[in-house]
Motif scaffolding. Structure first.
Motif, short mmCIF file in Angstrom:
data_model
loop_
_atom_site.label_atom_id
_atom_site.label_comp_id
_atom_site.label_asym_id
_atom_site.label_seq_id
_atom_site.Cartn_x
_atom_site.Cartn_y
_atom_site.Cartn_z
N UNK A 41 22.32 28.68 54.09
CA UNK A 41 23.61 29.34 54.06
C UNK A 41 24.14 29.33 52.63
N UNK A 42 24.61 30.46 52.09
CA UNK A 42 25.11 30.50 50.71
C UNK A 42 26.33 29.59 50.55
N UNK A 43 26.42 29.01 49.39
CA UNK A 43 27.58 28.17 49.09
C UNK A 43 27.42 26.73 49.52
N UNK A 44 26.24 26.36 50.02
CA UNK A 44 26.04 24.98 50.45
C UNK A 44 24.90 24.37 49.67
N UNK A 57 38.98 29.66 34.97
CA UNK A 57 38.02 29.12 35.94
C UNK A 57 38.75 28.67 37.20
N UNK A 58 39.91 28.04 37.05
CA UNK A 58 40.69 27.61 38.21
C UNK A 58 41.11 28.82 39.05
N UNK A 59 41.56 29.89 38.40
CA UNK A 59 41.95 31.10 39.14
C UNK A 59 40.76 31.69 39.87
N UNK A 60 39.60 31.74 39.22
CA UNK A 60 38.40 32.25 39.89
C UNK A 60 38.03 31.36 41.07
N UNK A 61 38.14 30.05 40.88
CA UNK A 61 37.78 29.12 41.95
C UNK A 61 38.70 29.29 43.16
N UNK A 84 31.91 30.55 46.46
CA UNK A 84 31.10 30.75 45.26
C UNK A 84 31.30 29.60 44.28
N UNK A 85 32.53 29.12 44.19
CA UNK A 85 32.82 28.00 43.28
C UNK A 85 32.08 26.74 43.72
N UNK A 86 32.05 26.49 45.02
CA UNK A 86 31.33 25.31 45.53
C UNK A 86 29.84 25.44 45.24
N UNK A 105 25.23 23.81 41.85
CA UNK A 105 24.16 24.11 40.90
C UNK A 105 24.31 23.34 39.61
N UNK A 106 25.54 23.23 39.13
CA UNK A 106 25.78 22.48 37.89
C UNK A 106 25.46 21.00 38.10
#
Length: 117
Positions: free
Chosen positions: A1-4, A79-83, A89-91, A96-97
């Motif tokens: 599942x994406x995002x996990x 970055x906070x606004x995007x998150x 997607x942020x998770x 990944x990081x």
């Protein structure tokens, strides 16, 4: 599942890297402390002999930080606004990081923690 991502894999990789950093830090602790002490003495003697030069370095570094902090703040706010707009997607990005860069940072944190404390 994406995002996990697999939390156990992340924590294992980061934990092992941290322990390896502590092991390496234990081995290089004395030589690094001697080196840092010598560097401190050299900078202190240089400052004593040429205080204007060292103060110029400090002012230059302070100016660099003064110019960079607004840029770093802007990046953080963006970055906070995007998150907040894309939490899944942020998770996934954070996962990944953590998997790619996390062990490297953990290694250096363990090494520096062992050497400097």
């Amino acid at each position: 599942m994406p995002g996990q991502f697999d939390y156990a894999q992340v924590f294992t990789a980061v934990g092992l890297a941290f322990l390896l950093g502590m092991l390496v830090g234990s081995l290089v602790r004395t030589p690094v402390r001697v080196f840092l002490g010598l560097v401190g003495v050299v900078i202190g003697v240089y400052w004593f002999l040429s205080p204007g030069e060292v103060e110029g370095w400090l002012k230059s570094w302070a100016g660099y930080l003064e110019r960079q902090v607004p840029l770093w703040t802007e990046w953080g706010v963006r970055w906070l606004a995007w998150m907040l707009r894309n939490p899944q997607e942020a998770i996934a990005y954070i996962g990944g990081v953590l998997l790619s860069a996390g062990p490297t940072y953990a290694f250096w944190a363990g090494l520096l923690g062992r050497v400097l404390v």
